[in-house]
Design a protein around this motif. Structure first.
Motif, mmCIF file in Angstrom:
data_model
loop_
_atom_site.group_PDB
_atom_site.id
_atom_site.type_symbol
_atom_site.label_atom_id
_atom_site.label_comp_id
_atom_site.label_asym_id
_atom_site.label_seq_id
_atom_site.Cartn_x
_atom_site.Cartn_y
_atom_site.Cartn_z
ATOM 1 N N THR B 100 0.849 -1.185 0.000
ATOM 2 C CA THR B 100 0.000 0.000 0.000
ATOM 3 C C THR B 100 0.884 1.234 0.000
ATOM 4 O OG1 THR B 100 -0.141 -0.109 2.416
ATOM 5 C CG2 THR B 100 -2.009 -0.996 1.180
ATOM 6 N N GLY B 101 0.402 2.298 -0.608
ATOM 7 C CA GLY B 101 1.157 3.541 -0.627
ATOM 8 C C GLY B 101 0.208 4.712 -0.521
ATOM 9 N N ASN B 102 0.616 5.702 0.240
ATOM 10 C CA ASN B 102 -0.219 6.909 0.372
ATOM 11 C C ASN B 102 0.621 8.099 0.806
ATOM 12 O OD1 ASN B 102 -0.450 5.255 3.059
ATOM 13 N ND2 ASN B 102 -0.895 7.350 3.673
ATOM 14 N N PHE B 103 0.108 9.285 0.517
ATOM 15 C CA PHE B 103 0.804 10.494 0.963
ATOM 16 C C PHE B 103 0.568 10.715 2.453
ATOM 17 C CE2 PHE B 103 0.484 11.356 -3.595
ATOM 18 C CZ PHE B 103 1.809 11.685 -3.847
ATOM 19 N N ILE B 104 1.610 11.199 3.092
ATOM 20 C CA ILE B 104 1.536 11.447 4.529
ATOM 21 C C ILE B 104 2.231 12.781 4.808
ATOM 22 C CG2 ILE B 104 3.638 10.027 4.836
ATOM 23 C CD1 ILE B 104 2.678 9.330 7.627
ATOM 24 N N ARG B 105 1.688 13.531 5.727
ATOM 25 C CA ARG B 105 2.338 14.792 6.106
ATOM 26 C C ARG B 105 3.651 14.474 6.817
ATOM 27 N NH1 ARG B 105 -0.467 19.571 6.252
ATOM 28 N NH2 ARG B 105 1.090 20.243 7.749
ATOM 29 N N ASN B 106 4.666 15.233 6.504
ATOM 30 C CA ASN B 106 5.982 14.946 7.087
ATOM 31 C C ASN B 106 5.990 14.981 8.615
ATOM 32 O OD1 ASN B 106 7.195 14.502 4.636
ATOM 33 N ND2 ASN B 106 7.817 16.646 4.361
ATOM 34 N N ASP B 107 5.122 15.807 9.185
ATOM 35 C CA ASP B 107 5.132 15.898 10.652
ATOM 36 C C ASP B 107 4.551 14.643 11.327
ATOM 37 O OD1 ASP B 107 2.437 16.284 10.138
ATOM 38 O OD2 ASP B 107 2.449 18.422 10.670
ATOM 39 N N LYS B 108 3.976 13.745 10.548
ATOM 40 C CA LYS B 108 3.448 12.505 11.132
ATOM 41 C C LYS B 108 4.431 11.340 11.025
ATOM 42 C CE LYS B 108 -1.486 13.150 10.027
ATOM 43 N NZ LYS B 108 -2.496 12.565 9.113
ATOM 44 N N ILE B 109 5.507 11.557 10.276
ATOM 45 C CA ILE B 109 6.417 10.442 9.988
ATOM 46 C C ILE B 109 7.073 9.874 11.245
ATOM 47 C CG2 ILE B 109 8.591 9.810 8.846
ATOM 48 C CD1 ILE B 109 7.800 11.589 6.537
ATOM 49 N N ALA B 110 7.565 10.765 12.102
ATOM 50 C CA ALA B 110 8.305 10.303 13.280
ATOM 51 C C ALA B 110 7.459 9.353 14.121
ATOM 52 C CB ALA B 110 8.761 11.498 14.116
ATOM 53 N N TYR B 111 6.204 9.724 14.328
ATOM 54 C CA TYR B 111 5.309 8.909 15.149
ATOM 55 C C TYR B 111 5.079 7.535 14.518
ATOM 56 C CZ TYR B 111 0.983 7.148 17.148
ATOM 57 O OH TYR B 111 0.038 6.329 17.729
ATOM 58 N N LEU B 112 4.783 7.552 13.211
ATOM 59 C CA LEU B 112 4.494 6.302 12.514
ATOM 60 C C LEU B 112 5.726 5.402 12.455
ATOM 61 C CD1 LEU B 112 2.549 4.544 10.905
ATOM 62 C CD2 LEU B 112 3.063 5.907 8.872
ATOM 63 N N LYS B 113 6.871 6.030 12.202
ATOM 64 C CA LYS B 113 8.114 5.268 12.108
ATOM 65 C C LYS B 113 8.412 4.575 13.447
ATOM 66 C CE LYS B 113 12.683 5.713 10.246
ATOM 67 N NZ LYS B 113 13.944 5.985 10.690
ATOM 68 N N GLU B 114 8.229 5.323 14.513
ATOM 69 C CA GLU B 114 8.501 4.746 15.826
ATOM 70 C C GLU B 114 7.548 3.579 16.116
ATOM 71 O OE1 GLU B 114 8.516 7.479 19.212
ATOM 72 O OE2 GLU B 114 8.346 5.674 20.461
ATOM 73 N N LYS B 115 6.297 3.772 15.724
ATOM 74 C CA LYS B 115 5.300 2.719 15.939
ATOM 75 C C LYS B 115 5.701 1.440 15.183
ATOM 76 C CE LYS B 115 0.593 1.526 16.139
ATOM 77 N NZ LYS B 115 -0.563 1.804 16.906
ATOM 78 N N ILE B 116 6.086 1.597 13.924
ATOM 79 C CA ILE B 116 6.471 0.427 13.125
ATOM 80 C C ILE B 116 7.732 -0.224 13.691
ATOM 81 C CG2 ILE B 116 7.229 -0.377 10.852
ATOM 82 C CD1 ILE B 116 5.498 1.841 9.612
ATOM 83 N N GLU B 117 8.706 0.609 14.067
ATOM 84 C CA GLU B 117 9.951 0.054 14.615
ATOM 85 C C GLU B 117 9.682 -0.724 15.909
ATOM 86 O OE1 GLU B 117 12.962 -0.208 13.398
ATOM 87 O OE2 GLU B 117 12.436 0.826 11.546
ATOM 88 N N THR B 118 8.794 -0.198 16.735
ATOM 89 C CA THR B 118 8.453 -0.892 17.976
ATOM 90 C C THR B 118 7.816 -2.240 17.659
ATOM 91 O OG1 THR B 118 8.028 1.257 18.972
ATOM 92 C CG2 THR B 118 7.257 -0.652 20.204
#
Lengths: 126, 190
Positions: B100-118
């Motif tokens: 899946t692919g979608n546009f995301i606001r850059n200010d949301k990346i850190a949160y999502l990245k941390e969630k996936i890494e966890t």
């Protein structure tokens, strides 16, 4: 109290809540994008039923698929049943899963560990 | 380097493609995709538990997409439809892939990245605990999302979530998520 009967659709389950019989059934698929809308009448019905439940309530949950949006709503349903159980009424929960569907069995075990009413896990062998 | 949706899309069309779509992600689209993939899966000689896993993970992936797409500003309207997303379901060798692919606001990346890494750093048991904790303690958002989707996907597949954030402009990136479901479902270790 009027029974709550809802016909199933490809994305929502068949529901039969019958106060006279003390039977609560949810069967089929539960994968709507927004499950809150679908489950609200179920939770409201149980809130009412809780005031004057049968001595024994039999709960049959037989889901083929459910999404994570539904999973929280299903927990809300179980929490109402837990309250009935805590008020010293008998609540029997039958959790059905299809043969080999370990994910569905595990989902039942997750709920069982959260609400603390023993589940009867029933494998449906085709 | 400029991000080109066509290149990204072409890269994902390897293997045996069950379904590929780029465009607006709506409820009707989700219904169509689910119907199509379910009927295609019926032609595959797989144990029903594998088909079920693919279907289940597809539901979560699509609904995650549906709930989390960010719309690009108006000046891109002629380039991308509103609620623009990409979905590719394919089978390559012994595994299914749902991209899946979608546009995301850059200010949301850190949160999502941390969630996936966890999630990726968690054991099977850890994921189970995480799932139960979120299930029991977090309220559903207004849109109906519950923060459980990715945890559920990781639990059901037993695989790490593969992802990337491709910079698009100062405000937005393109978020790509590749989820793999093995044909040979890993034995459950309790």
């Amino acid at each position: 109290m009027e029974p709550l009967i809802i016909e199933g659709t490809p994305k929502t389950p068949t529901v039969r809540f019958d106060a006279d019989e003390g039977v609560i059934e949810i069967k089929g698929r539960s994968i709507p994008e927004n499950s809150v809308e679908f489950y609200k009448p179920l939770v409201d019905w149980l809130e009412e039923y809780k005031k004057n439940p049968k001595d024994k309530t039999v709960v049959n949950i037989q889901l083929e698929y459910f999404n994570t949006s539904s999973s929280k709503c299903i927990l809300d349903v179980f929490k109402k049943l837990e309250a009935i159980h805590k008020a010293k009424h008998d609540v029997e929960i039958n959790w059905y899963y299809e043969e080999d569907d370990e994910d569905m069995l595990e989902a039942g075990e997750d709920y069982e560990s959260i609400i603390r009413i023993p589940f009867k896990m029933i494998e449906i062998v085709e | 380097m400029n991000f080109r949706i066509e290149d990204y899309y072409a890269d994902r069309l390897g293997g045996d493609v069950l379904l590929a779509y780029k465009g607006s992600i709506t409820t009707d689209l989700i219904n169509n995709v689910l119907d199509t993939v379910e009927s295609k899966l019926q032609d595959f000689h797989e144990p029903s538990k594998v088909k079920k896993k693919v279907y289940n993970v597809l539901v979560e992936s699509l609904q995650n997409l549906f709930h989390h797409i960010d719309d690009l500003p108006d000046e891109y309207k002629d380039q991308f439809e509103s609620r623009f997303g990409i979905l590719v379901v394919s089978k390559d060798k012994n595994r299914y892939r749902i991209s899946t692919g979608n546009f995301i606001r850059n200010d949301k990346i850190a949160y999502l990245k941390e969630k996936i890494e966890t999630i990726n750093a968690s054991s099977k048991e850890g994921l189970k605990d995480m799932y139960k904790h979120i299930l029991n303690h977090q309220k559903l958002s207004e849109k109906g999302g519950g923060g459980l989707g990715l945890v559920d996907i990781a639990r059901k597949t037993g695989n790490k979530l593969q992802y990337s954030f491709i910079p698009f402009n100062e405000e937005y990136s393109f978020f790509n998520l590749d989820v793999f479901i093995d044909e040979e479902v890993k034995k459950t270790v309790k």
